[in-house]
Design a protein around this motif. Structure first.
Motif, PDB file in Angstrom:
ATOM      1  N   LYS A   1       3.449  10.912  15.705  1.00 10.59           N
ATOM      2  CA  LYS A   1       3.208  11.128  17.135  1.00 10.59           C
ATOM      3  C   LYS A   1       4.521  11.257  17.904  1.00 10.59           C
ATOM      4  N   VAL A   2       5.489  10.425  17.582  1.00 10.59           N
ATOM      5  CA  VAL A   2       6.758  10.403  18.314  1.00 10.59           C
ATOM      6  C   VAL A   2       7.726  11.470  17.820  1.00 10.59           C
ATOM      7  N   GLU A   3       7.804  11.642  16.500  1.00  8.12           N
ATOM      8  CA  GLU A   3       8.853  12.495  15.933  1.00  8.12           C
ATOM      9  C   GLU A   3       8.326  13.731  15.210  1.00  8.12           C
ATOM     10  N   GLY A   4       7.004  13.849  15.090  1.00  7.02           N
ATOM     11  CA  GLY A   4       6.450  14.950  14.323  1.00  7.02           C
ATOM     12  C   GLY A   4       6.563  14.679  12.830  1.00  7.02           C
ATOM     13  N   PHE A   5       6.113  15.629  12.025  1.00  7.44           N
ATOM     14  CA  PHE A   5       6.143  15.429  10.566  1.00  7.44           C
ATOM     15  C   PHE A   5       7.573  15.345  10.041  1.00  7.44           C
ATOM     16  N   ARG A   6       8.520  15.917  10.780  1.00  8.36           N
ATOM     17  CA  ARG A   6       9.920  15.793  10.365  1.00  8.36           C
ATOM     18  C   ARG A   6      10.350  14.343  10.320  1.00  8.36           C
ATOM     19  N   GLY A   7       9.735  13.518  11.179  1.00  8.87           N
ATOM     20  CA  GLY A   7      10.095  12.109  11.216  1.00  8.87           C
ATOM     21  C   GLY A   7       9.801  11.375   9.923  1.00  8.87           C
TER      22      GLY A   7
ATOM     23  N   ASN B   1      -1.348   3.148  10.728  1.00  8.41           N
ATOM     24  CA  ASN B   1      -0.955   3.194  12.138  1.00  8.41           C
ATOM     25  C   ASN B   1       0.535   3.463  12.306  1.00  8.41           C
ATOM     26  N   LEU B   2       1.342   2.902  11.408  1.00  4.40           N
ATOM     27  CA  LEU B   2       2.773   3.146  11.472  1.00  4.40           C
ATOM     28  C   LEU B   2       3.084   4.616  11.196  1.00  4.40           C
ATOM     29  N   THR B   3       2.415   5.177  10.203  1.00  9.99           N
ATOM     30  CA  THR B   3       2.593   6.605   9.891  1.00  9.99           C
ATOM     31  C   THR B   3       2.181   7.470  11.080  1.00  9.99           C
ATOM     32  N   ARG B   4       1.044   7.125  11.669  1.00 10.54           N
ATOM     33  CA  ARG B   4       0.553   7.875  12.837  1.00 10.54           C
ATOM     34  C   ARG B   4       1.551   7.806  13.988  1.00 10.54           C
TER      35      ARG B   4
ATOM     36  N   THR C   1       7.991  13.869  -2.611  1.00 12.20           N
ATOM     37  CA  THR C   1       6.790  13.042  -2.500  1.00 12.20           C
ATOM     38  C   THR C   1       7.148  11.599  -2.167  1.00 12.20           C
ATOM     39  N   LEU C   2       8.334  11.173  -2.580  1.00 13.04           N
ATOM     40  CA  LEU C   2       8.739   9.782  -2.385  1.00 13.04           C
ATOM     41  C   LEU C   2       9.179   9.490  -0.966  1.00 13.04           C
ATOM     42  N   CYS C   3       9.938  10.381  -0.344  1.00 13.66           N
ATOM     43  CA  CYS C   3      10.617  10.089   0.917  1.00 13.66           C
ATOM     44  C   CYS C   3       9.675   9.577   2.019  1.00 13.66           C
ATOM     45  N   PRO C   4       8.557  10.260   2.337  1.00 15.07           N
ATOM     46  CA  PRO C   4       7.711   9.771   3.441  1.00 15.07           C
ATOM     47  C   PRO C   4       7.101   8.388   3.173  1.00 15.07           C
ATOM     48  N   THR C   5       6.607   8.170   1.964  1.00 18.89           N
ATOM     49  CA  THR C   5       5.974   6.884   1.664  1.00 18.89           C
ATOM     50  C   THR C   5       7.010   5.769   1.558  1.00 18.89           C
ATOM     51  N   GLU C   6       8.196   6.095   1.074  1.00 16.92           N
ATOM     52  CA  GLU C   6       9.276   5.112   1.007  1.00 16.92           C
ATOM     53  C   GLU C   6       9.723   4.719   2.410  1.00 16.92           C
ATOM     54  N   LEU C   7       9.743   5.674   3.329  1.00 20.13           N
ATOM     55  CA  LEU C   7      10.115   5.392   4.710  1.00 20.13           C
ATOM     56  C   LEU C   7       9.149   4.388   5.339  1.00 20.13           C
ATOM     57  N   VAL C   8       7.855   4.616   5.175  1.00 18.53           N
ATOM     58  CA  VAL C   8       6.849   3.706   5.737  1.00 18.53           C
ATOM     59  C   VAL C   8       6.956   2.332   5.087  1.00 18.53           C
TER      60      VAL C   8
ATOM     61  N   ILE D   1       0.831  -1.214   0.000  1.00 23.60           N
ATOM     62  CA  ILE D   1       0.000   0.000   0.000  1.00 23.60           C
ATOM     63  C   ILE D   1       0.864   1.262   0.000  1.00 23.60           C
ATOM     64  N   PRO D   2       1.813   1.402   0.961  1.00 30.49           N
ATOM     65  CA  PRO D   2       2.680   2.584   0.864  1.00 30.49           C
ATOM     66  C   PRO D   2       3.553   2.571  -0.391  1.00 30.49           C
ATOM     67  N   ALA D   3       3.896   1.375  -0.894  1.00 26.79           N
ATOM     68  CA  ALA D   3       4.668   1.314  -2.142  1.00 26.79           C
ATOM     69  C   ALA D   3       3.851   1.870  -3.302  1.00 26.79           C
ATOM     70  N   LEU D   4       2.547   1.552  -3.307  1.00 26.23           N
ATOM     71  CA  LEU D   4       1.670   2.112  -4.345  1.00 26.23           C
ATOM     72  C   LEU D   4       1.594   3.630  -4.204  1.00 26.23           C
ATOM     73  N   TYR D   5       1.385   4.094  -2.967  1.00 22.12           N
ATOM     74  CA  TYR D   5       1.362   5.540  -2.738  1.00 22.12           C
ATOM     75  C   TYR D   5       2.676   6.166  -3.193  1.00 22.12           C
ATOM     76  N   ALA D   6       3.787   5.510  -2.800  1.00 22.88           N
ATOM     77  CA  ALA D   6       5.112   6.048  -3.123  1.00 22.88           C
ATOM     78  C   ALA D   6       5.322   6.119  -4.627  1.00 22.88           C
ATOM     79  N   ASN D   7       5.003   5.035  -5.318  1.00 23.35           N
ATOM     80  CA  ASN D   7       5.269   4.996  -6.756  1.00 23.35           C
ATOM     81  C   ASN D   7       4.303   5.850  -7.551  1.00 23.35           C
ATOM     82  N   VAL D   8       3.035   5.875  -7.128  1.00 28.65           N
ATOM     83  CA  VAL D   8       2.079   6.746  -7.817  1.00 28.65           C
ATOM     84  C   VAL D   8       2.458   8.201  -7.597  1.00 28.65           C
ATOM     85  N   ALA D   9       2.766   8.545  -6.331  1.00 32.59           N
ATOM     86  CA  ALA D   9       3.158   9.931  -6.035  1.00 32.59           C
ATOM     87  C   ALA D   9       4.441  10.297  -6.754  1.00 32.59           C
TER      88      ALA D   9
END
Length: 301
Positions: A162-168, A155-158, A128-135, A68-76
């Motif tokens: 929650k722990v590191e902020g959007f910078r995470g 849930n992993l993104t959340r 656009t790739l970095c956040p979805t690739e991280l997840v 799912i995040p791979a689809l988001y990552a590649n589409v984005a």
């Protein structure tokens, strides 16, 4: 101006379709690549990693973990990449030294000019790739990091936010840029050069087989050129390393495993990229062709 906007939208949609094709074809071997990059000490070989992942976690939870995040990552990534690529091609037409010789604003670009267009386009797609690739990487390495296998991408993104902020979500942005920009220089350069060579400098006449083969060459060129940066990126994202430089991580890898440590997982990556990159360009080129045909028929272009 309106025509450029429509062409940009077509590139956006066609890039999205290409991104979906890439994930469905290449996700299992991408999972193996990530595991080998971050946890090579746990597996004897890429084949051993593939076999044990399949046996322990199956197809959906194992080989297609992070789809799912791979689809988001590649589409984005690919929608932004190919959209930016089209605009960067127009920019290259004006700044290239060849522009003084060939005055046409719509002239075909040479392979090296397409390579530079890809280089600049990758700057925009990296954000656009970095956040979805991280997840995606974290989901692919859940078993090795001792986390719950059932955690969802949402849930992993959340939890990260929650722990590191959007910078995470942007851990690994610098190595992503270092990977993507030279990588896509080689990607588009390799693709266009191969297509030009195989069609005797008539790339518009490339058929299905040549498009697949040229896409595979482009993908292989990208990964061979930038694989060490991808290894570092995976480690930074999986282990959430925020205050460690790329150079220090590279030095540590080389110290522990030698130069070969920077190329762990290259084999499954090359095995994956031949069909995956071929599928990307086939989906992109053909969907773009039919989208352009459709808008012309209804009189938009």
């Amino acid at each position: 101006m309106a025509e450029k906007g429509i062409n940009g939208l077509i590139d956006l949609v066609a890039g999205s379709i290409g991104g979906c094709a890439t994930v469905f074809v290449g996700q299992p071997l991408d999972t193996v690549k990530v595991k080998m990059q971050a946890f090579s000490h746990l597996y004897r070989s890429s084949f051993d990693c593939f076999r044990r992942t399949l046996l322990k976690d199956g197809i959906r939870r194992g080989l297609y973990a992070g789809t799912i995040p791979a689809l988001y990552a590649n589409v984005a990534e690919n929608s932004v990449l190919f959209c930016a690529y089209g605009f960067c091609q127009n920019g290259i037409r004006y700044i290239s030294p060849l522009s003084n010789t060939y005055k046409s604003p719509n002239r075909p670009l040479m392979p090296v000019e397409n390579a530079f267009a890809g280089f600049f386009a990758a700057f925009f797609s990296s954000f656009t790739l970095c956040p979805t690739e991280l997840v995606k990487c974290k989901l692919q390495a859940l078993r090795e990091t001792g986390k719950a296998v059932e955690i969802s991408a949402f849930n992993l993104t959340r939890d990260i936010v929650k722990v590191e902020g959007f910078r995470g979500l942007f851990h690994g942005l610098v190595p992503t840029l270092a990977r993507e920009m030279p990588g896509y220089f080689c990607f588009f350069g390799g693709y266009e050069l191969s297509k030009s060579f195989l069609t005797n400098k008539k790339p518009d006449e490339a058929g299905l087989a040549i498009t697949i083969l040229s896409g595979g060459v482009g993908g292989a060129s990208l990964w061979i050129a930038i694989f060490p940066f991808d290894v570092v990126k995976s480690k930074i994202q999986i282990e959430s390393l925020s205050n460690v430089s790329m150079i220090s991580i590279m030095r540590k890898i080389v110290k522990n495993d030698g130069i070969k440590g920077l190329y762990r997982g290259l084999f499954p990556t090359l095995l994956r990229t031949l069909p995956a990159s071929g599928a990307l360009f086939v989906a992109y080129e053909y969907s773009k062709f039919y989208l352009e045909l459709g808008v012309r028929e209804i009189g938009i272009l």
